[in-house]
Design a protein around this motif. Structure first.
Motif, PDB file in Angstrom:
ATOM      1  N   TRP A  75       0.833  -1.203   0.000  1.00 53.15           N
ATOM      2  CA  TRP A  75       0.000   0.000   0.000  1.00 53.15           C
ATOM      3  C   TRP A  75       0.868   1.254   0.000  1.00 53.15           C
ATOM      4  O   TRP A  75       0.582   2.228  -0.713  1.00 53.15           O
ATOM      5  CB  TRP A  75      -0.920  -0.032   1.220  1.00 53.15           C
ATOM      6  N   VAL A  76       1.946   1.262   0.787  1.00 52.64           N
ATOM      7  CA  VAL A  76       2.874   2.395   0.788  1.00 52.64           C
ATOM      8  C   VAL A  76       3.441   2.605  -0.611  1.00 52.64           C
ATOM      9  O   VAL A  76       3.507   3.741  -1.112  1.00 52.64           O
ATOM     10  CB  VAL A  76       4.006   2.171   1.806  1.00 52.64           C
ATOM     11  N   ALA A  77       3.841   1.514  -1.263  1.00 57.20           N
ATOM     12  CA  ALA A  77       4.404   1.617  -2.611  1.00 57.20           C
ATOM     13  C   ALA A  77       3.399   2.214  -3.582  1.00 57.20           C
ATOM     14  O   ALA A  77       3.749   3.037  -4.441  1.00 57.20           O
ATOM     15  CB  ALA A  77       4.868   0.242  -3.094  1.00 57.20           C
ATOM     16  N   ALA A  78       2.129   1.817  -3.441  1.00 59.86           N
ATOM     17  CA  ALA A  78       1.094   2.309  -4.349  1.00 59.86           C
ATOM     18  C   ALA A  78       0.787   3.783  -4.145  1.00 59.86           C
ATOM     19  O   ALA A  78       0.214   4.432  -5.031  1.00 59.86           O
ATOM     20  CB  ALA A  78      -0.184   1.489  -4.172  1.00 59.86           C
ATOM     21  N   HIS A  79       1.184   4.339  -2.984  1.00 56.25           N
ATOM     22  CA  HIS A  79       0.859   5.732  -2.682  1.00 56.25           C
ATOM     23  C   HIS A  79       2.098   6.607  -2.539  1.00 56.25           C
ATOM     24  O   HIS A  79       2.056   7.671  -1.933  1.00 56.25           O
ATOM     25  CB  HIS A  79       0.003   5.801  -1.414  1.00 56.25           C
ATOM     26  N   THR A  80       3.209   6.121  -3.112  1.00 55.80           N
ATOM     27  CA  THR A  80       4.432   6.915  -3.153  1.00 55.80           C
ATOM     28  C   THR A  80       4.668   7.375  -4.578  1.00 55.80           C
ATOM     29  O   THR A  80       4.698   6.565  -5.506  1.00 55.80           O
ATOM     30  CB  THR A  80       5.640   6.098  -2.667  1.00 55.80           C
ATOM     31  N   ALA A  81       4.815   8.664  -4.745  1.00 60.71           N
ATOM     32  CA  ALA A  81       4.996   9.215  -6.091  1.00 60.71           C
ATOM     33  C   ALA A  81       6.359   8.824  -6.644  1.00 60.71           C
ATOM     34  O   ALA A  81       7.345   8.773  -5.918  1.00 60.71           O
ATOM     35  CB  ALA A  81       4.871  10.730  -6.034  1.00 60.71           C
TER      36      ALA A  81
END
Length: 635
Positions: free
Chosen positions: A629-635
Motif C-alpha cells: 500500500w505504501v508503494a502504491a501511494h508513493t509518487a
C-alpha cells in the motif's frame, strides 16, 4: 457573537496556549505554521544541534543495512531515554566511506531498491503503543524483523514516544526531581518532533523524508490517526516548543510534521466519545455484569447510547451519496435507529459478503484472528502495570478527598482489558456456518449463494453472536478512575484523572434516577467534575487535551478544529468485527470523515469479518500488505 470552545483547538484559562482558529464560529482552513521572518530575528542555526552526523553511520555488512541508534530528535527532551529515534537504511541507497568504526554516508543518486529509488524512498514509521504504553527504540542493533522493510526499499524509522504515565529519570529535564510528564498530548508531540527531525535532515536521507508513512494498531492506531489528521495544527505548538522540536530548517523554511499516509488497525477512537460509542455498539445489547437491570451502570449504558447518538449526529458525517449520517432520538433513549445505523449494517454486510466470497466450505473459521503488533526494534516497556494503575487510582481518590470530597473510586481493573478468546471453528457448509450464528432465535444473518447477497438484520443479534462486550460500563473512562485511559490523562500530581464530559453530564443530570439503583454513590458526581477541571503544566484540562488529540475534531465538519490541520492524503484503515476491545465504529467514523475531506485522495476501509483486535487482514501478511500500500501511494 461570543467565542466558544468550538473556536479553539484547545483553550487555556491560564494562558493563550491553543491558537484561535477563527474569531467565532466555524474555523477557516489553516495554513501550515508560519515560517520565521527573513530578518535578524531568524536564527537559522537554532537547530544545528539536531543535525544528523553523516559520518557516524554503522553498517550491518551481512545484510547491507546502515543504521543510527537512539539519536535525539528534540533539543530539550524531558526524557533522554525515550525521546530518541533509530534509522535503518538499505545499503544500496548510500555511497559510504569508512571512518574507523563508522561510515560517512551520502545519498547515492539513482540507486534503486524494490520499487523505489534514492529520490523517492519512503520513510515507514510504526507506533507500537499497546494500552498507550511508551515506545523506546532498542539501544542495540538487530536485523530481526527488518528484512521486509529493507527489501521493499523503505527507510525504517522507530521513534520513541512517551507513554500513558508520568515517569522518572535522573537526567530528565522536565523538573528538578527528574519527573518526566507522560500521557496526552506528549506522546503525539514526541512523534511530531520525530517527523520534524527527519525533515530537518532531509538532505542526508534517501527520499528526503518527503514521504512519511505511519503505522499503528489499537492505541498506536489512535496516535497515528491524530498525527495524520492534525499535521502542523497550531494547538500543539506550546508542547512542541517545550520539548525543543525543530520549527524550521537551516534555510529558514518551515518544517512540517504532517505524514503522507497512515495505515492503522483497530483505532480506539476519540476518547471523549469512546464510552458512548462502546455502549451504543456493544453494551446496550446485553444485560449482565455492570449492565444488569438492577445496576445503575445499566441505566448509564442506555443513556450513553443516546448521548452517542447526539454526538455522532452533530459530526456532519455523510455517506458516499453525500447524505447525512445521523441517529434518531428514539423512545427507548438509545438512539437505536437512523441513517448512521444503516450505514454500519451496510459495512457489516459488505464484510460478510467478502468473507463468503473468499471462503470455500468445508472450512475452519478462526474467530477473532489477528496478528499482534510487533514492529522491529521496539524495546518493551514495563510502565503502566496494574499495580501502577491501582496506585494512580488511589492517588486520584486522595487528591479528590483533599478537595473536600470523601469518595472511594473503586479498585483498579486490569491493564489490558479482557481479550476475546480466539477460536478455531470447523464448518462443513456455509449453511451450517450461518445457522451457528443465528442460533435458536430469529435469523438475523442471511446469505444467498446463488445471488451472492448477504443481509444483516440486527446489530444487537450480531453483537451477541460475534462481539459480546468484554469491557465494563464505563469501558474507557472507568467509574473507578482505574483504566489505562485514566492514566493517559493523568498528570504528575494526580496519576489518573477522569476526562469524559459525556459521562459527567449524565452523572450530573441523571443522578436522581441512578441513586435508586444498585452500586450508585452520590460522590461520583463531585469527584468526576473535580477531575475535569485539573490543569496540566500547559494549562489544559483533561477534556481539552482529549480534544487536541481527537482526529475527528480536525476531519468532521462538526469538529471543534475542522480544517485546522494538514491532513495526510492517503489512509488505510482496517478493523476487526469479531472483537469488543475497541468500538469498530471508530474506524468507520474515521474513514467516512476522510472520504468527504478535501485533499484526501485515498481512504481505504476494510472491516474484517471474524477479525480480531490486532493486525487484522482479510488475507495475506499485514506488513507485506501495508508495504504494498505504501508503494502504491508513493509518487
Amino acid at each position: 457573537m461570543a467565542c466558544t470552545r468550538r473556536s479553539f483547538l484547545a483553550a487555556s484559562a491560564a494562558a493563550s496556549l491553543g491558537a484561535v482558529l477563527s474569531a467565532c464560529g466555524r474555523p477557516a482552513p489553516a495554513p501550515a505554521p508560519a515560517a520565521p521572518d527573513d530578518g535578524p530575528s531568524v536564527n537559522v542555526h537554532a537547530y544545528d544541534d539536531l543535525a544528523l552526523d553523516a559520518s557516524a553511520w554503522s553498517h550491518d555488512e551481512e545484510h547491507d543495512v546502515y543504521y543510527r541508534l537512539c539519536v535525539p530528535y528534540c533539543l530539550t527532551p524531558a526524557s533522554t531515554t525515550v525521546q530518541r529515534l533509530s534509522i535503518f537504511v538499505p545499503g544500496a541507497y548510500f555511497d559510504a566511506e569508512a571512518k574507523g568504526d563508522t561510515f560517512s554516508c551520502t545519498v547515492a543518486e539513482g540507486a534503486k531498491v524494490g520499487s523505489f529509488d534514492s529520490s523517492n524512498a519512503p520513510v515507514v514509521m510504526p507506533v507500537d503503543s499497546a494500552s498507550w504504553r511508551g515506545q523506546t527504540p532498542a539501544g542495540t542493533y538487530s536485523y530481526e524483523g527488518l528484512k521486509p522493510y529493507m527489501d521493499a526499499g523503505c527507510v525504517y524509522v522507530l521513534a520513541g514516544c512517551r507513554g500513558r504515565t508520568t515517569g522518572f529519570e535522573s537526567r530528565g529535564q522536565a523538573s528538578g526531581d527528574g519527573t518526566v510528564p507522560g500521557g496526552l498530548p506528549w506522546n503525539v508531540c514526541d512523534l511530531k518532533s520525530a517527523i520534524r527531525f527527519l525533515r530537518l535532515n532531509a538532505g542526508l536521507l534517501p527520499g528526503g523524508a518527503s514521504g512519511v508513512f505511519c503505522l499503528g494498531v489499537g492505541a498506536g492506531a489512535s496516535l497515528v490517526a491524530c498525527l495524520g489528521a492534525s499535521g502542523d495544527a497550531p494547538g500543539f505548538d506550546p508542547f512542541l516548543d517545550a520539548e525543543g522540536a525543530a520549527r524550521w530548517d537551516g534555510g529558514g523554511a518551515t518544517l512540517s510534521d504532517a505524514p503522507s499516509g497512515c495505515a492503522i488497525w483497530n483505532p480506539v477512537g476519540p476518547l471523549a466519545s469512546a464510552d458512548g460509542a462502546y455502549e451504543w455498539l456493544y453494551g446496550r445489547h446485553v444485560d449482565d455484569g455492570t449492565r444488569s437491570p438492577d445496576r445503575w451502570t445499566s441505566a448509564l449504558s442506555r443513556d450513553l447510547s443516546g448521548s452517542f447518538g447526539r454526538w455522532v449526529s452533530g459530526l456532519g458525517l455523510t455517506d458516499q451519496d453525500n447524505a447525512p449520517l445521523a441517529l434518531d432520538e428514539t423512545l427507548d433513549g438509545e438512539a437505536s435507529d437512523g441513517s448512521y445505523l444503516q450505514a454500519v449494517l451496510s459495512e457489516l454486510e459488505g464484510s460478510a459478503k467478502r468473507f463468503f466470497d473468499a471462503t470455500a466450505f468445508p472450512a475452519t473459521v478462526v474467530r477473532g484472528a489477528a496478528e499482534q503488533a510487533s514492529f522491529p526494534g521496539v524495546q518493551p516497556s514495563s510502565t503502566g502495570t496494574a499495580e501502577e494503575l491501582a496506585a494512580g487510582a488511589q492517588q486520584n481518590a486522595e487528591a479528590v478527598a483533599s478537595a473536600g470530597l470523601d469518595v472511594d473510586l473503586g479498585a483498579a481493573s486490569t491493564v489490558e482489558g479482557a481479550h476475546a478468546q480466539i477460536k478455531s471453528l470447523p464448518f462443513e457448509t456455509a449453511k451450517a456456518y450461518v445457522a451457528s450464528l443465528n442460533g435458536d432465535g430469529d435469523p438475523w444473518l442471511s446469505y444467498s449463494p446463488s445471488r451472492g447477497t448477504v443481509r444483516v438484520g440486527s446489530l444487537g443479534a450480531y453483537v451477541r453472536a460475534l462481539a459480546v462486550p468484554t469491557l465494563a460500563c464505563t469501558a474507557f473512562d472507568g467509574v473507578g478512575c482505574d483504566t489505562a485511559e485514566n492514566q493517559l490523562l493523568g498528570i504528575p500530581d494526580t496519576q489518573t484523572l477522569h476526562y469524559s464530559e459525556m459521562v459527567y453530564d449524565l452523572l450530573n443530570h441523571r443522578q436522581w434516577e441512578y441513586r435508586s439503583l444498585a452500586g450508585w454513590d452520590p460522590m461520583y458526581v463531585g469527584a468526576w467534575g473535580q477531575n475535569l477541571t485539573v490543569r496540566d503544566a500547559q494549562g489544559l484540562t483533561p477534556p481539552e487535551r482529549c480534544s487536541l488529540c481527537d482526529p475527528l475534531a480536525y476531519l468532521a465538519p462538526g469538529g471543534e478544529a475542522f480544517s485546522a490541520g494538514t491532513v495526510a492524503p492517503a489512509w488505510r484503515v482496517n478493523v476487526g468485527l469479531a472483537q469488543s476491545e475497541a468500538p469498530f465504529t471508530a474506524a468507520m467514523d474515521l474513514a467516512w470523515a476522510l472520504r468527504s475531506y478535501d485533499g484526501v485522495s485515498t481512504a481505504d476501509l476494510t472491516a474484517v469479518w471474524e477479525g480480531g483486535f490486532g493486525l487484522c487482514e482479510e488475507s495475506g501478511d499485514p506488513v507485506a500488505n501495508a508495504l504494498a500500500w505504501v508503494a502504491a501511494h508513493t509518487a
